[in-house]
Design an enzyme around this catalytic site. Structure first.
Site, PDB file in Angstrom:
ATOM      1  N   ASP A  54      13.244 -78.457  54.768  1.00  0.00           N
ATOM      2  CA  ASP A  54      12.039 -77.670  55.008  1.00  0.00           C
ATOM      3  C   ASP A  54      12.061 -76.487  54.041  1.00  0.00           C
ATOM      4  O   ASP A  54      13.029 -76.277  53.328  1.00  0.00           O
ATOM      5  CB  ASP A  54      11.982 -77.211  56.461  1.00  0.00           C
ATOM      6  CG  ASP A  54      13.080 -76.215  56.769  1.00  0.00           C
ATOM      7  OD1 ASP A  54      12.939 -75.458  57.734  1.00  0.00           O
ATOM      8  OD2 ASP A  54      14.099 -76.201  56.042  1.00  0.00           O
ATOM      9  N   CYS A  56      20.348 -99.455  77.371  1.00  0.00           N
ATOM     10  CA  CYS A  56      20.674 -98.892  76.057  1.00  0.00           C
ATOM     11  C   CYS A  56      21.956 -99.508  75.514  1.00  0.00           C
ATOM     12  O   CYS A  56      22.974 -99.547  76.197  1.00  0.00           O
ATOM     13  CB  CYS A  56      20.841 -97.375  76.176  1.00  0.00           C
ATOM     14  SG  CYS A  56      21.296 -96.563  74.637  1.00  0.00           S
ATOM     15  N   CYS A 104      23.869 -98.379  73.085  1.00  0.00           N
ATOM     16  CA  CYS A 104      24.673 -97.455  72.274  1.00  0.00           C
ATOM     17  C   CYS A 104      26.105 -97.346  72.797  1.00  0.00           C
ATOM     18  O   CYS A 104      26.391 -97.701  73.949  1.00  0.00           O
ATOM     19  CB  CYS A 104      24.014 -96.076  72.193  1.00  0.00           C
ATOM     20  SG  CYS A 104      24.358 -94.942  73.564  1.00  0.00           S
ATOM     21  N   HIS A 162      23.949 -90.468  72.280  1.00  0.00           N
ATOM     22  CA  HIS A 162      23.012 -91.303  73.035  1.00  0.00           C
ATOM     23  C   HIS A 162      21.564 -90.911  72.744  1.00  0.00           C
ATOM     24  O   HIS A 162      20.714 -91.777  72.534  1.00  0.00           O
ATOM     25  CB  HIS A 162      23.271 -91.216  74.533  1.00  0.00           C
ATOM     26  CG  HIS A 162      22.117 -91.751  75.327  1.00  0.00           C
ATOM     27  ND1 HIS A 162      21.875 -93.098  75.500  1.00  0.00           N
ATOM     28  CD2 HIS A 162      21.076 -91.113  75.926  1.00  0.00           C
ATOM     29  CE1 HIS A 162      20.758 -93.268  76.174  1.00  0.00           C
ATOM     30  NE2 HIS A 162      20.253 -92.086  76.451  1.00  0.00           N
TER      31      HIS A 162
END
Lengths: 417, 234
Positions: A91, A303, A305, A333
Site C-alpha cells: 500500500d 475444513c 486445514c 485456520h
C-alpha cells in the site's frame, strides 16, 4: 512485462478471472492477507503457500520505518527478504499515516507527520511513496491517495477526491519500474456518487493496470458501502482488476464479488485469530468461551486445514490468548478459511453455479433466514435471487422458481425481517 | 520401551551411545529433549516440527502441570491422550512435572503431601495422586516421577528431606500406576551433596523403573559442582 487480467467466467457482474503477475498467476476473486512487517504474524511463508495464499500485502509505512526500504532493495527486494515466492502488494503508506499518527497533516505536497522514531517532522509525498514502493519491489503498488473516512462529511471529501487525481499523475511520473510493478489508482469520493463518478472517470483516463476502491471499511453503514462498490465496479473497465481495500468480513467479500470486485485485503482474519476467534461457515467461533473447554470437535469439521485435522476446540481453548501457539494455529485456520472462500468464489463463478453458492453461503450464515436488508438490496442489483434464504413470506413464486433463474422482477419484493 | 547401549568409550570413560526404541520410533542417544509449552515446542506447530532434522525433533519434554486446570482430565482422555491432543501420534513424549520456564519448582511451598510449582495458573500443590491422575489421562510414552527438587543453597536437613520425599513419592507414583512403573523414570535428587546424590541414585535403582531422570540441576549449583555431582549419580 507480465501483467494481465483474463476473465474466464461470469455471472452477471461477478467474474472469475486469471490475474497474471510477475511473481505469480492468481485466480480471482481472491483475499490477500496482511503481512504488515514483511511477515504474517505467526506463520511461515511455507505455511502460507500450503494454505493457498496468492498475494500478500505489505505495509509501506512499517517497512520503511523498519528495516527501511533502501535496505530491502539492497538485499534484493521484499520477495527475497521475506522468502515469499508468490505475489506481493504494497500500500502507499498513506492510510497508516492517517490512522496511526494523531498529528498527521495533509497538504497538497503530501502527508506531514511526526516520525514515531524521533519525533522529527517528516513528509510523505506521492513521489516518496512510489520511491519506497519501487525499492520494496512488490508486484502491485498503490498510489498515494488523500483518504478520508466516510463518516466525515463536507467539502473535505471533494478536496480529497480531486487531490487524489492530482497525486495519481505525480505517482505515475515518479514510478521507475512500470514494467515489473503495477501501479493501481484508488477511487475516492466518500459516499457521494457524483464525486465517485468524477474520480472513476479521472483514473480510467490514466489507463492504469488496476483500480482500487478506497475510503470504505471505515464505519460507514452497510447500505452506503455496497452502493459505492456497485457504482465503482460499474464504471471501471472490465479487463482490469478491481480491488476493494480493507474488506473484510466473508459476507462483505461475497457481496462485493457478486457486484464485480476481484481483490480484497483485511487484517480481520489474522487479528481476530489473535483474540481467540475462528472463522467458520456459520460465522465466528469464540474459542475462549467456557463451553469450548470440553468440546472435542475440531473448529470446523468440513475444513481440511492442518489445524482442523489435528486439533480439538478443547485444546485450542487452553491455548488462546494465553500462548502464542493459540494465535498461530487460529491464524493458520482463519487464512485457510479465507483462501477456501476465494477458491469457492472463483470456482463457483467459473462452473456456472455462483447463485447456488451464494444461497448456500447465506443459508449457513443466517439459518433463521434473517439476511440483512443491505445484502438483499445488493443481491438485487447483482441479479442473484436469495429469496429462498429468507424466512418465508407471503410471496407466491418460491414454488415456481427454477434453479438459477431470477424471476423476482415479476414479483413484489420479498419482505424479510 | 527398549533401550540399549550401542557403544561405550574405551579405558573406563563413561560416555556411551545408545538406541531408545518406543513403538515404531527409534532415537539414537545422546539426544535432546525439546521443551514445550502445553505440549508443543514454542512456535512450532506439527507441520513445522516435521521439517526439523530427525531424530531429535521426535523427542519432546511435556510438562503435565501445564495442563493442571484445562483441559479437564476427562476431556483429555476422551480425545485420546497427549499424542492425539497434540497431533503428534508418532512422537516420543516424556513427561516431567517441573520445568525451567513455566512451572518452576517452588521448594519452600512444597510440603510432605506434595510438590509445589509456580504455574501459569498460580502456585499449585501437586500430590502424587494428582500427578498420576494427570499422567494416566495424558498417557505419555515415559514419565518422570514426582520429585522434591530443591535449590543448591538449602541446608543439609532440607536436602535430606527432599531425598526422602522424592523416594516416597516415587513409590507412591509407581503404586498408582496401572503399568506399575513400566514407563517410569525414577527421579534422582540430592542437591549439592555427593553423599545424598549417591544415596538417592542407589535407592531409585532398586525400584521398578525403566530409567532415570536426573533432577535438581539448574537450581543454583555451579558448573564445576554439577560435574562431580553427575559423576556421583552415574
Amino acid at each position: 512485462f507480465v501483467f494481465c487480467l483474463q476473465v474466464l467466467g461470469r455471472f452477471n457482474r461477478a467474474r472469475a478471472a486469471r490475474l497474471t503477475l510477475p511473481h505469480f498467476t492468481c485466480q480471482t476473486p481472491l483475499f490477500m492477507p496482511v503481512g504488515t512487517q514483511g511477515t504474517i504474524k505467526g506463520l511461515t511463508t511455507d505455511q502460507l503457500e500450503t494454505i493457498g495464499c496468492q498475494i500478500i500485502l505489505g505495509n509501506t509505512y512499517h517497512l520503511e520505518l523498519r528495516p527501511g526500504s533502501q535496505l530491502i532493495d539492497d538485499l534484493g527486494g521484499l520477495h527475497k527478504f521475506m522468502n515469499w515466492k508468490r505475489a506481493l502488494l504494497t500500500d502507499s503508506g498513506g492510510f497508516q499515516m492517517v490512522s496511526l499518527l494523531h498529528l498527521a497533516d495533509i497538504t497538497e505536497e503530501g502527508v506531514t507527520f511526526q516520525s514515531p522514531v524521533d519525533g522529527k517532522p517528516m513528509l510523505l509525498t506521492p513521489e516518496e511513496s512510489i520511491n519506497i514502493q519501487n525499492n520494496i519491489g512488490a508486484d502491485i503498488i498503490m498510489a498515494l491517495d488523500d483518504v478520508v473516512k466516510t463518516t466525515i462529511t463536507g467539502p473535505r471529501i471533494e478536496e480529497a477526491m480531486y487531490r487524489t487525481l492530482r497525486w495519481i499523475d505525480r505517482c505515475i511520473a515518479a514510478h521507475k519500474k512500470p514494467d515489473v510493478q503495477n501501479l493501481f489508482g484508488i477511487v475516492q469520493g466518500g459516499l457521494d456518487p457524483v464525486l465517485r463518478d468524477i474520480c472513476v472517470r479521472g483514473l480510467v483516463e490514466r489507463n492504469l493496470p488496476g483500480y482500487a476502491i478506497g475510503g470504505l471499511a471505515g464505519g460507514e453503514d452497510k447500505d452506503s458501502f455496497w452502493r459505492v462498490v456497485a457504482q465503482c465496479t460499474a464504471g471501471l473497465p472490465e479487463d482490469k482488476p478491481r480491488y476493494v481495500m480493507g474488506v473484510g468480513y466473508p459476507l462483505d467479500i461475497v457481496v462485493c464479488s457478486a457486484l464485480g470486485a476481484d481483490m480484497y485485503d483485511c487484517v480481520y482474519p489474522t487479528r481476530t485469530a489473535r483474540f481467540g476467534s475462528a472463522l467458520v461457515p456459520e460465522g465466528v467461533l469464540k474459542l475462549k468461551q467456557n463451553a469450548m473447554a470440553t468440546d472435542e470437535r475440531p473448529i470446523d469439521p468440513s475444513c481440511p486445514c492442518m489445524v482442523c485435522k489435528n486439533y480439538t476446540r478443547a485444546y485450542l481453548h487452553c491455548l488462546v490468548t494465553k500462548d502464542p501457539m493459540g494465535s498461530q494455529l487460529l491464524s493458520y485456520h482463519n487464512l485457510s478459511f479465507m483462501a477456501r472462500l476465494s477458491r469457492d468464489l472463483h470456482m463457483s463463478i467459473l462452473e456456472g453455479r455462483f447463485p447456488e453458492f451464494v444461497r448456500g453461503f447465506l443459508r449457513v450464515q443466517f439459518p433463521k433466514g434473517d439476511v440483512p436488508k443491505w445484502v438483499h438490496n445488493a443481491m438485487e442489483v447483482a441479479g442473484i435471487d436469495i429469496s429462498e434464504c429468507c424466512t418465508p413470506t407471503n410471496c407466491q413464486h418460491d414454488a415456481m422458481e427454477a434453479a438459477g433463474v431470477d424471476i423476482s422482477e415479476f414479483c413484489p419484493p420479498t419482505r424479510c425481517p | 520401551m527398549r533401550f540399549a547401549v550401542t557403544k561405550v568409550c574405551a579405558s573406563g570413560a563413561k560416555a556411551r551411545a545408545g538406541l531408545l526404541q518406543i513403538g515404531s520410533s527409534g532415537v539414537e542417544t545422546p539426544a535432546l529433549l525439546l521443551s514445550t509449552r502445553k505440549g508443543l515446542p514454542a512456535f512450532m506447530s506439527p507441520d513445522l516440527l516435521s521439517s526439523l532434522p530427525l531424530p531429535d525433533s521426535l523427542l519432546l519434554n511435556v510438562c503435565p502441570t501445564h495442563f493442571i486446570e484445562v483441559p479437564p482430565s476427562k476431556t483429555i482422555s476422551n480425545i485420546g491422550g497427549l499424542h492425539r491432543m497434540l497431533g503428534l501420534p508418532d512422537h516420543i513424549l516424556v513427561a516431567a512435572a517441573g520445568e525451567s520456564t513455566e512451572c518452576l519448582p517452588s521448594s519452600d511451598a512444597t510440603n510432605k503431601f506434595g510438590a509445589s510449582f509456580e504455574t501459569p495458573a498460580g502456585r499449585k500443590l501437586v500430590k502424587p495422586s494428582d500427578y498420576m491422575e494427570l499422567i494416566s489421562c495424558l498417557q505419555p510414552n515415559l514419565w518422570a516421577s514426582l520429585a522434591d527438587e530443591v535449590p543448591a543453597w538449602v541446608n543439609e536437613k532440607r536436602n535430606k528431606t527432599s531425598v526422602e520425599r522424592t523416594l516416597r513419592w516415587l513409590d507412591a507414583c509407581i503404586a498408582l500406576d496401572a503399568a506399575s512403573g513400566r514407563n517410569s523414570l525414577g527421579v534422582v535428587v540430592g542437591g549439592s551433596s555427593i553423599e545424598q546424590r549417591k544415596l538417592c541414585a542407589t535407592e531409585v535403582s532398586k525400584r521398578n523403573v525403566s530409567g532415570f531422570w536426573i533432577g535438581g540441576f539448574g537450581l543454583g549449583e555451579s558448573v564445576e559442582e554439577r560435574c562431580s555431582l553427575l559423576n556421583a549419580v552415574t
